[in-house]
Design an enzyme around this catalytic site. Structure first.
Site, PDB file in Angstrom:
ATOM      1  N   SER A  68       0.833  -1.211   0.000  1.00  0.00           N
ATOM      2  CA  SER A  68       0.000   0.000   0.000  1.00  0.00           C
ATOM      3  C   SER A  68       0.864   1.256   0.000  1.00  0.00           C
ATOM      4  O   SER A  68       2.102   1.172   0.084  1.00  0.00           O
ATOM      5  CB  SER A  68      -0.930   0.002   1.224  1.00  0.00           C
ATOM      6  N   SER A 108      11.606   9.545   7.691  1.00  0.00           N
ATOM      7  CA  SER A 108      10.502  10.484   7.949  1.00  0.00           C
ATOM      8  C   SER A 108      11.095  11.793   8.444  1.00  0.00           C
ATOM      9  O   SER A 108      12.239  11.820   8.934  1.00  0.00           O
ATOM     10  CB  SER A 108       9.604   9.888   9.044  1.00  0.00           C
ATOM     11  N   TYR A 147       7.758   6.304  17.269  1.00  0.00           N
ATOM     12  CA  TYR A 147       7.936   6.417  15.817  1.00  0.00           C
ATOM     13  C   TYR A 147       9.174   7.265  15.517  1.00  0.00           C
ATOM     14  O   TYR A 147      10.036   6.870  14.721  1.00  0.00           O
ATOM     15  CB  TYR A 147       6.681   7.055  15.211  1.00  0.00           C
ATOM     16  N   LYS A 151      12.678   6.129  13.680  1.00  0.00           N
ATOM     17  CA  LYS A 151      13.154   6.770  12.448  1.00  0.00           C
ATOM     18  C   LYS A 151      14.497   7.478  12.671  1.00  0.00           C
ATOM     19  O   LYS A 151      15.316   7.559  11.754  1.00  0.00           O
ATOM     20  CB  LYS A 151      12.095   7.744  11.915  1.00  0.00           C
ATOM     21  N   THR A 185      -1.434   8.817   2.502  1.00  0.00           N
ATOM     22  CA  THR A 185      -1.588   7.350   2.513  1.00  0.00           C
ATOM     23  C   THR A 185      -2.422   6.984   3.742  1.00  0.00           C
ATOM     24  O   THR A 185      -2.775   7.840   4.540  1.00  0.00           O
ATOM     25  CB  THR A 185      -0.226   6.646   2.647  1.00  0.00           C
TER      26      THR A 185
HETATM   27  N1  LIG Z   1       2.484   8.608   4.846  1.00  0.00           N
HETATM   28  C1  LIG Z   1       3.238   9.473   5.502  1.00  0.00           C
HETATM   29  O1  LIG Z   1       2.780  10.570   5.884  1.00  0.00           O
HETATM   30  C2  LIG Z   1       4.671   9.144   5.796  1.00  0.00           C
HETATM   31  C3  LIG Z   1       5.501  10.173   6.243  1.00  0.00           C
HETATM   32  C4  LIG Z   1       6.818   9.891   6.543  1.00  0.00           C
HETATM   33  C5  LIG Z   1       7.302   8.611   6.395  1.00  0.00           C
HETATM   34  N2  LIG Z   1       6.488   7.613   5.964  1.00  0.00           N
HETATM   35  C6  LIG Z   1       7.029   6.261   5.874  1.00  0.00           C
HETATM   36  O2  LIG Z   1       6.773   5.726   4.596  1.00  0.00           O
HETATM   37  C7  LIG Z   1       6.728   4.302   4.678  1.00  0.00           C
HETATM   38  C8  LIG Z   1       5.485   3.813   3.963  1.00  0.00           C
HETATM   39  O3  LIG Z   1       4.334   4.250   4.672  1.00  0.00           O
HETATM   40  P1  LIG Z   1       2.971   4.607   3.925  1.00  0.00           P
HETATM   41  O4  LIG Z   1       2.686   6.008   4.207  1.00  0.00           O
HETATM   42  O5  LIG Z   1       3.035   4.143   2.528  1.00  0.00           O
HETATM   43  O6  LIG Z   1       1.932   3.760   4.800  1.00  0.00           O
HETATM   44  P2  LIG Z   1       1.145   2.409   4.505  1.00  0.00           P
HETATM   45  O7  LIG Z   1       0.313   2.547   3.305  1.00  0.00           O
HETATM   46  O8  LIG Z   1       0.499   2.067   5.804  1.00  0.00           O
HETATM   47  O9  LIG Z   1       2.303   1.360   4.170  1.00  0.00           O
HETATM   48  C9  LIG Z   1       2.997   0.659   5.148  1.00  0.00           C
HETATM   49  C10 LIG Z   1       3.554  -0.604   4.518  1.00  0.00           C
HETATM   50  O10 LIG Z   1       4.320  -1.304   5.509  1.00  0.00           O
HETATM   51  C11 LIG Z   1       3.934  -2.666   5.496  1.00  0.00           C
HETATM   52  N3  LIG Z   1       4.154  -3.269   6.812  1.00  0.00           N
HETATM   53  C12 LIG Z   1       3.679  -2.835   8.009  1.00  0.00           C
HETATM   54  N4  LIG Z   1       4.074  -3.676   8.977  1.00  0.00           N
HETATM   55  C13 LIG Z   1       4.818  -4.647   8.373  1.00  0.00           C
HETATM   56  C14 LIG Z   1       5.500  -5.800   8.848  1.00  0.00           C
HETATM   57  N5  LIG Z   1       5.487  -6.157  10.142  1.00  0.00           N
HETATM   58  N6  LIG Z   1       6.173  -6.573   7.951  1.00  0.00           N
HETATM   59  C15 LIG Z   1       6.166  -6.255   6.631  1.00  0.00           C
HETATM   60  N7  LIG Z   1       5.551  -5.171   6.130  1.00  0.00           N
HETATM   61  C16 LIG Z   1       4.875  -4.381   6.992  1.00  0.00           C
HETATM   62  C17 LIG Z   1       2.444  -2.641   5.116  1.00  0.00           C
HETATM   63  O11 LIG Z   1       2.045  -3.863   4.544  1.00  0.00           O
HETATM   64  P3  LIG Z   1       1.230  -5.043   5.266  1.00  0.00           P
HETATM   65  O12 LIG Z   1       0.259  -4.422   6.206  1.00  0.00           O
HETATM   66  O13 LIG Z   1       0.624  -5.761   4.102  1.00  0.00           O
HETATM   67  O14 LIG Z   1       2.270  -5.881   5.951  1.00  0.00           O
HETATM   68  C18 LIG Z   1       2.461  -1.565   4.043  1.00  0.00           C
HETATM   69  O15 LIG Z   1       2.832  -2.129   2.800  1.00  0.00           O
HETATM   70  C19 LIG Z   1       6.746   3.962   6.177  1.00  0.00           C
HETATM   71  O16 LIG Z   1       8.049   3.584   6.547  1.00  0.00           O
HETATM   72  C20 LIG Z   1       6.382   5.279   6.847  1.00  0.00           C
HETATM   73  O17 LIG Z   1       6.919   5.382   8.144  1.00  0.00           O
HETATM   74  C21 LIG Z   1       5.180   7.851   5.653  1.00  0.00           C
END
Ligand SMILES: NC(=O)c1ccc[n+]([C@@H]2O[C@H](COP(=O)([O-])OP(=O)(O)OC[C@H]3O[C@@H](n4cnc5c(N)ncnc54)[C@H](OP(=O)(O)O)[C@@H]3O)[C@@H](O)[C@H]2O)c1
Length: 266
Positions: free
Chosen positions: A15, A140, A153, A157, A188
């Site tokens: 996702s 992040s 968190y 990070k 997201t």
């Molecule tokens: N969105 C933001 O605002 C934001 C900002 C800064 C940084 N980030 C970083 O960007 C990255 C992606 O986040 P996103 O925003 O795309 O959120 P997301 O849609 O919730 O994606 C998170 C992903 O991590 C996987 N995941 C979670 N726990 C896991 C586990 N135990 N083993 C394997 N996979 C796991 C989930 O897949 P499953 O549930 O299928 O395992 C999913 O594919 C993260 O590292 C997040 O900290 C996001």
């Protein structure tokens, strides 16, 4: 940007940012290995990406320490090598430190820090043998500064950034690159699965998350940073300004971060 025929392993591909990267890299004719815990979500993604024959599903849980060496072996064996690994698996947090159980801190560190660290440690000998490799860590803005309700968190990070920045500085392998990505809020579902103080999911789409940078825009900037072998890229709006305040006028950062972070629904 030339990703054609590159073997790219995306962890956290089911996702959000990971799925966006998979779709874009498929258009660039990369060979994809897509990983997360949710096989069904990965299967739906595989059906969406351009040229499914170049996409392999490899389910894995980043918290399964004992199983990760075999996951790395399997990933390498699919095409005989890996060119780029993207660590996008992550879990968010929405709870004040005082209300957060220790188990929640362990879970945040396991997924956001020890998962990427462990896979990278197992991949380094492979990169050394083949003479090249590129690791991309999706960190992040919370890896650069503290923010309310994100104590675990932000800690995970900061640790992630510390580990990967040190790899960059050590520079012991030729043709080995590390790109650290520091996004602010991206649109997201991260806040839906974010952990609250007792480990239950927050289950709400924050206003901050909803108004975040669109995934596609974030993906384009990440791919550009990988292509240019950038060491660090910030992809953020107001969080970037807050970070500059953190450096230039710390007292303003503490005041504004506290006020904004403690607002409901942020
Ligand atoms: N969105 C933001 O605002 C934001 C900002 C800064 C940084 N980030 C970083 O960007 C990255 C992606 O986040 P996103 O925003 O795309 O959120 P997301 O849609 O919730 O994606 C998170 C992903 O991590 C996987 N995941 C979670 N726990 C896991 C586990 N135990 N083993 C394997 N996979 C796991 C989930 O897949 P499953 O549930 O299928 O395992 C999913 O594919 C993260 O590292 C997040 O900290 C996001």
């Amino acid at each position: 940007m030339n990703f054609e025929h590159k073997v790219v392993w995306i962890i956290g591909a089911s996702s959000g940012i990971g799925a966006g990267l998979a779709k874009a890299l498929a258009l660039h004719r990369a060979h994809l290995i897509i990983t997360s815990r949710d096989y069904t979500a990965l299967k739906s993604l595989e059906e969406l990406v351009e040229n499914r024959t170049r996409c392999t599903i490899l389910p894995a849980d980043m918290t399964d320490n004992a199983g990760l060496p075999q996951v790395v072996e399997r990933a390498i064996s699919i095409h005989g090598h890996i060119d780029i690994v993207i660590h996008s698996a992550g879990v968010g947090q929405r709870s004040a430190a005082v209300d957060t159980q220790l188990a929640v801190y362990h879970q945040l560190m396991a997924v956001n820090f020890f998962g990427p660290l462990t896979l990278t440690q197992y991949l380094l000998p492979h990169f050394k043998r083949q003479g090249h490799g590129h690791v991309v860590a999706i960190s992040s803005m919370s890896g650069l500064m503290g923010f309310p309700l994100r104590s675990g968190y932000a800690a995970s990070k900061h640790a992630l950034k510390g580990y990967f920045e040190t790899l960059q500085v050590e520079h012991t392998l030729d043709n080995f690159y590390v790109t650290i990505v520091s996004p602010g809020r991206i649109k997201t579902g991260l806040s839906l699965s974010a952990l609250t103080g007792d480990g239950a999911p927050y289950d709400k789409m924050d206003k901050g998350q909803l108004n975040g940078i669109p995934v596609n825009e974030c993906v384009v900037r990440i791919l550009k940073a990988i292509s240019h072998k950038k060491k660090h890229v910030i992809i953020a709006k107001s969080e970037h300004l807050l970070y500059l305040l953190r450096i230039l006028i710390p007292s303003a950062y503490y005041r504004i971060a506290r006020r904004r972070g403690l607002q409901a629904d942020n």
